[in-house]
Design an enzyme around this catalytic site. Structure first.
Site, short mmCIF file in Angstrom:
data_model
loop_
_atom_site.label_atom_id
_atom_site.label_comp_id
_atom_site.label_asym_id
_atom_site.label_seq_id
_atom_site.Cartn_x
_atom_site.Cartn_y
_atom_site.Cartn_z
N THR A 1 -46.59 -23.40 16.13
CA THR A 1 -46.63 -21.89 15.69
C THR A 1 -46.95 -21.58 14.19
O THR A 1 -45.54 -21.93 13.49
CB THR A 1 -45.55 -20.73 16.26
OG1 THR A 1 -45.47 -21.15 17.86
CG2 THR A 1 -45.87 -19.55 15.87
N LYS B 1 -50.84 -16.33 19.73
CA LYS B 1 -49.45 -16.69 19.73
C LYS B 1 -48.58 -16.01 19.24
O LYS B 1 -47.70 -15.36 19.95
CB LYS B 1 -49.12 -18.20 19.08
CG LYS B 1 -47.82 -18.76 19.08
CD LYS B 1 -47.37 -18.81 20.21
CE LYS B 1 -45.80 -19.23 20.27
NZ LYS B 1 -45.19 -19.74 21.19
N ASN C 1 -45.73 -13.05 21.33
CA ASN C 1 -44.25 -13.14 21.00
C ASN C 1 -44.14 -11.80 20.41
O ASN C 1 -42.74 -11.36 20.84
CB ASN C 1 -43.90 -14.37 19.87
CG ASN C 1 -43.68 -15.60 20.99
OD1 ASN C 1 -43.63 -15.50 22.03
ND2 ASN C 1 -43.39 -16.80 20.06
N GLY D 1 -29.82 -5.12 26.87
CA GLY D 1 -28.34 -6.01 26.73
C GLY D 1 -28.41 -6.33 25.43
O GLY D 1 -28.90 -5.70 24.31
N CYS E 1 -37.56 -18.85 18.67
CA CYS E 1 -39.05 -18.39 18.61
C CYS E 1 -39.09 -17.08 18.42
O CYS E 1 -39.60 -16.44 16.97
CB CYS E 1 -39.77 -18.70 19.76
SG CYS E 1 -40.16 -20.47 20.17
C1 UDX Z 1 -40.38 -17.32 24.08
C2 UDX Z 1 -41.45 -17.04 24.77
O1 UDX Z 1 -41.30 -16.37 26.06
C3 UDX Z 1 -42.62 -17.92 24.94
O2 UDX Z 1 -43.70 -17.65 25.49
C4 UDX Z 1 -42.75 -18.55 23.67
O3 UDX Z 1 -43.39 -19.63 23.63
C5 UDX Z 1 -41.32 -19.04 22.91
O4 UDX Z 1 -40.61 -17.85 22.89
P1 UDX Z 1 -37.91 -18.64 24.67
O5 UDX Z 1 -37.59 -18.35 23.36
O6 UDX Z 1 -37.83 -19.70 25.34
O7 UDX Z 1 -39.55 -18.30 25.05
O8 UDX Z 1 -37.02 -17.39 25.61
P2 UDX Z 1 -37.55 -16.06 26.63
O9 UDX Z 1 -37.23 -16.55 27.92
O10 UDX Z 1 -38.76 -15.40 26.26
O11 UDX Z 1 -36.05 -15.27 26.08
C6 UDX Z 1 -36.16 -14.87 24.61
C7 UDX Z 1 -34.79 -14.03 24.31
O12 UDX Z 1 -34.94 -12.68 25.02
C8 UDX Z 1 -33.59 -14.59 25.10
O13 UDX Z 1 -32.68 -14.51 24.26
C9 UDX Z 1 -33.36 -13.53 26.17
O14 UDX Z 1 -31.94 -13.51 26.43
C10 UDX Z 1 -34.08 -12.23 25.84
N1 UDX Z 1 -34.54 -11.42 26.66
C11 UDX Z 1 -35.62 -11.87 27.45
C12 UDX Z 1 -33.71 -10.26 26.83
O15 UDX Z 1 -33.00 -9.79 26.29
N2 UDX Z 1 -34.37 -9.27 27.89
C13 UDX Z 1 -35.51 -9.55 28.63
O16 UDX Z 1 -35.66 -8.87 29.55
C14 UDX Z 1 -35.89 -10.87 28.31
#
Ligand code: UDX
Length: 439
Positions: free
Chosen positions: A124, A210, A214, A259, A266
């Site tokens: 990224t 990208k 995000n 929450g 990321c």
């Molecule tokens: C993220 C993007 O989803 C992905 O597409 C990108 O390539 C990289 O960043 P990731 O960091 O693995 O992926 O985690 P993700 O499942 O997206 O969750 C990110 C954060 O948001 C976590 O801390 C999660 O706990 C939080 N989250 C997610 C919430 O607090 N509430 C939600 O409803 C969803």
């Protein structure tokens, strides 16, 4: 001859990409400067926890199609397509991305490219990076214009990384005129024949897809967390509110879990790098709202500490706190910018004795916060606690009951930082119960 692929950088992105490409039938050479990591990967051991990855590494390793090396010379000699998967962390003391690893890779690899090949950026990066790299490559590579560049951002989620790599929502490739598109269509032929949509565009758009994806996801989470703040001020329940608005298909239920907010390697750094880059481009106003997205997200951590303090009568001095969770989300051992650990550290800062337990992230957590105490199990974390905080929604924690916890703790007080516990059940079990965005 089938294309031979190299994957340079074997972190969360590269290790998974290398294993998945080998599983698709390609010969793949993974490259990393870290010798011990390369040896571990060759033994089928990922340097981090990702469900299914060790099995996939072992399976593809056994076919002989997947190998690892520290030698870029070997990679340059071997590969028809080189995937750049190195990290782009936040620069210390700045919002901007640190592109040091990307440029170091290009500087080292470029002069070794003696035959025509395709370099594919997956890291990224700020918009405008690819065009700079393309110009650089043509100048430094002995093969000159025979070396092409494409930008192919990755959208994988930790915990679902293999699934997201082989069955992505879409493929995005940024290219200039040339054969890059045809080559990438060959690499991803199996995915394309499964019906995965492909968007072919210019470099700048591919880079922006990208970061804007995000930014949107971060904004959605902070939106519901902002509603949680208003719910707290008004006595409403954000979990019910999210359920109700999510039935509108234009809004949807996903990424609407209020929450403790987002963390990880990321979303936090990507929205900050996006703001920094937009500022450089004179478009800072357009994404200034991301400052608020970031601020809402960080306020949730402070609010969680406030709730624990309030439950303990106004001070955390001398309090024993059980923190359930260290990873930034469940099914991961990643503690980068983890909301859970930042709450644990803040509790300790206010004088609490903090015991942390996480099913997978104990090692990484202890390396980052060596001064916190770590328990070997949920029960050990809960023993003699004056307050319990659920900070990462692992199943094991969501299934905890007030009976089991009540028998271990000294004081029946709990803060649900992820809205996974049933408030009535815990209050009936004699607990003083607080949750973000709920009465
Ligand atoms: C993220 C993007 O989803 C992905 O597409 C990108 O390539 C990289 O960043 P990731 O960091 O693995 O992926 O985690 P993700 O499942 O997206 O969750 C990110 C954060 O948001 C976590 O801390 C999660 O706990 C939080 N989250 C997610 C919430 O607090 N509430 C939600 O409803 C969803």
């Amino acid at each position: 001859m089938p294309l031979r692929l190299t994957v340079i950088g074997t972190g969360y992105l590269g290790a998974v990409h290398a294993a998945c490409m080998a599983d698709l039938g390609f010969e793949v050479l993974g490259v990393d400067r870290d010798q011990s990591r390369v040896e571990a990967l060759a033994r089928g051991e990922a340097p981090f926890f990702e469900p299914g990855l060790n099995e996939l590494l072992a399976r593809t390793g056994a076919t002989g199609r997947l190998r690892f090396t520290t030698s870029l010379e070997e990679a340059a000699e071997f590969g028809d397509v080189h995937f750049i998967c190195v990290g782009t962390p936040q620069l210390p003391g700045s919002h901007a991305a640190d592109l040091g690893q990307v440029y170091a890779t290009i500087d080292a690899l470029g002069p070794l490219l003696t035959r025509p090949c395709l370099v594919v950026g997956k890291s990224t990066v700020p918009v405008g990076t690819a065009v700079t790299i393309a110009e650089k490559l043509v100048h430094v590579a002995p093969a000159g214009a025979g070396v092409e560049l494409a930008w192919n951002p990755e959208f994988l989620r930790e915990g679902f990384a293999i699934e997201d790599t082989v069955h992505p929502d879409r493929l995005v490739i940024g290219v200039q005129a040339g054969s890059a598109e045809a080559t990438l269509r060959e690499v991803y032929a199996a995915l394309l024949s499964d019906g995965v949509p492909i968007v072919v565009t210019d470099y700048a758009t591919a880079e922006l897809v990208k970061v804007s994806a995000n930014a949107f996801l971060a904004t959605k989470i902070s939106f519901i967390n902002a509603m949680a703040e208003v719910c707290e001020a008004s006595g409403a329940d954000v979990t019910v509110l999210a359920q109700a608005i999510g039935y509108d298909e234009r809004i949807g239920h996903r990424f609407l879990r209020a929450g403790l907010g987002f963390g990880g390697g990321c979303l936090p750094k990507d929205i900050r790098a996006f703001m920094a880059r937009a500022d450089e481009l004179g478009a800072g106003d357009a994404v200034a709202f991301l400052n608020e997205v970031d601020a809402i997200n960080l306020r949730r951590r402070a609010r969680t500490v406030d709730m624990a303090r309030e439950l303990c009568g106004g001070s955390l001095q001398g309090v024993t706190a059980a923190c359930l969770g260290a990873a930034f989300k469940p099914n991961s051992d990643d503690v980068r910018d983890s909301p859970a650990l930042s709450v644990a550290a803040a509790l300790q800062e206010e004088g609490a004795t903090v015991r942390v337990y996480d099913p997978k992230a104990m090692g990484p957590a202890a390396r980052q916060f060596p001064d916190l105490l770590y328990a070997e199990s949920v029960d050990e974390a809960l023993a003699a606690a004056d307050v319990v905080l659920l900070l990462t929604e692992w199943d094991e924690f969501a299934q905890l009951t007030p009976e089991r916890a009540g028998a271990l703790v000294t004081q029946r007080r709990i803060v649900d930082g992820r809205n996974v516990l049933n408030p009535a059940q815990w209050r009936d079990g004699g607990f003083a119960f607080r949750a973000l965005g709920r009465p």
